[in-house]
Enzyme design. Structure first.
Site, PDB file in Angstrom:
ATOM      1  N   HIS A   1       9.740  45.518  -7.313  1.00 39.86           N
ATOM      2  CA  HIS A   1       9.287  44.224  -9.013  1.00 39.86           C
ATOM      3  C   HIS A   1       9.996  44.699  -9.865  1.00 39.86           C
ATOM      4  O   HIS A   1      10.305  43.454 -11.088  1.00 39.86           O
ATOM      5  CB  HIS A   1       7.620  44.975  -8.799  1.00 39.86           C
ATOM      6  CG  HIS A   1       6.510  44.669  -7.706  1.00 39.86           C
ATOM      7  ND1 HIS A   1       5.210  44.232  -7.729  1.00 39.86           N
ATOM      8  CD2 HIS A   1       6.885  44.128  -6.467  1.00 39.86           C
ATOM      9  CE1 HIS A   1       4.853  43.912  -6.897  1.00 39.86           C
ATOM     10  NE2 HIS A   1       6.058  44.086  -6.193  1.00 39.86           N
TER      11      HIS A   1
ATOM     12  N   THR B   1       7.609  66.789 -14.714  1.00 39.95           N
ATOM     13  CA  THR B   1       6.761  66.157 -14.925  1.00 39.95           C
ATOM     14  C   THR B   1       7.763  64.893 -14.283  1.00 39.95           C
ATOM     15  O   THR B   1       7.271  63.340 -13.889  1.00 39.95           O
ATOM     16  CB  THR B   1       5.787  65.881 -16.396  1.00 39.95           C
ATOM     17  OG1 THR B   1       6.238  65.125 -16.809  1.00 39.95           O
ATOM     18  CG2 THR B   1       4.916  66.704 -16.170  1.00 39.95           C
TER      19      THR B   1
ATOM     20  N   HIS C   1       9.496  38.094 -10.882  1.00 37.43           N
ATOM     21  CA  HIS C   1       9.771  39.379 -10.730  1.00 37.43           C
ATOM     22  C   HIS C   1      10.782  39.099 -11.514  1.00 37.43           C
ATOM     23  O   HIS C   1      11.564  39.390 -12.175  1.00 37.43           O
ATOM     24  CB  HIS C   1       9.841  40.452  -9.963  1.00 37.43           C
ATOM     25  CG  HIS C   1       8.917  41.233  -8.991  1.00 37.43           C
ATOM     26  ND1 HIS C   1       7.709  41.397  -9.052  1.00 37.43           N
ATOM     27  CD2 HIS C   1       9.098  40.906  -7.927  1.00 37.43           C
ATOM     28  CE1 HIS C   1       6.985  40.565  -8.018  1.00 37.43           C
ATOM     29  NE2 HIS C   1       7.593  41.083  -7.289  1.00 37.43           N
TER      30      HIS C   1
HETATM   31  C1  RB5 Z   1      10.071  71.492 -19.448  1.00 39.51           C
HETATM   32  O1  RB5 Z   1       9.428  72.774 -19.701  1.00 39.51           O
HETATM   33  C2  RB5 Z   1       8.971  70.474 -19.515  1.00 39.51           C
HETATM   34  O2  RB5 Z   1       8.275  70.440 -20.742  1.00 39.51           O
HETATM   35  C3  RB5 Z   1       9.777  68.962 -18.890  1.00 39.51           C
HETATM   36  O3  RB5 Z   1      10.347  69.512 -17.806  1.00 39.51           O
HETATM   37  C4  RB5 Z   1       9.147  67.741 -18.828  1.00 39.51           C
HETATM   38  O4  RB5 Z   1       8.487  68.235 -17.978  1.00 39.51           O
HETATM   39  C5  RB5 Z   1       8.560  67.117 -19.904  1.00 39.51           C
HETATM   40  O5  RB5 Z   1       8.864  65.878 -19.855  1.00 39.51           O
END
Ligand code: RB5
Length: 146
Positions: A101, A70, A136
């Site tokens: 910024h 993520t 900033h």
């Molecule tokens: C791995 O499965 C996942 O948890 C990691 O890549 C990440 O997204 C964590 O924030």
């Protein structure tokens, strides 16, 4: 641009995207400091977020790129270093504003959330955009204090 390398790191979820971004950096004629991971086997994202942040903080790298599923976990890890300003970006606008910024020095990307072309666009914009300073600057300075 300082001519110093760009440090890059990922966990297993970000490994494939990291390798593509390394190719992109080389195409942009940027030196790369690859801090792992080195394959798709399961690893822990904090190790790589902290390694990239340390390379930026101690001057081995001009800036950093971190990739996990993520972008969130690895950015939290990077931001444990008080010199790091890691920003999770999902498009070129967030990458541009993170530089203008926030003077972000680590670009965080989520390989399970964005496509490779979007990630490459974020990288190009992040590297090409200067901090705007001005109003900033005092706010960014406060980020380094408790
Ligand atoms: C791995 O499965 C996942 O948890 C990691 O890549 C990440 O997204 C964590 O924030």
């Amino acid at each position: 641009m300082s001519g110093k390398p760009v440090a890059i790191g990922s966990d297993h979820a970000g490994y494939e995207m990291k390798e593509l971004l390394i190719e992109e950096l080389r195409a942009l004629r940027r030196e790369v400091l690859d801090l792992g991971c080195s394959g798709p086997e399961s690893v822990d994202y904090p190790d790589f977020g902290k390694a990239v942040a340390a390379a930026v903080a101690d001057g081995r790298a001009e800036c950093g790129v971190v990739v996990c599923g993520t972008g969130i976990g690895i950015s939290i890890a990077a931001n444990r270093n008080p010199s790091a300003r890691a920003a999770v970006c999902h498009d070129e606008t967030s990458a541009r504003l993170a530089r203008e910024h926030n003077d972000a020095n680590v670009l965080a990307l989520g390989a399970r959330l964005i496509g490779t072309e979007v990630a490459k666009g974020c990288l190009r914009v992040f590297l090409a955009t200067e901090f705007a300073g001005g109003r900033h600057a005092a706010r960014v300075a406060k980020l380094g204090r408790q």
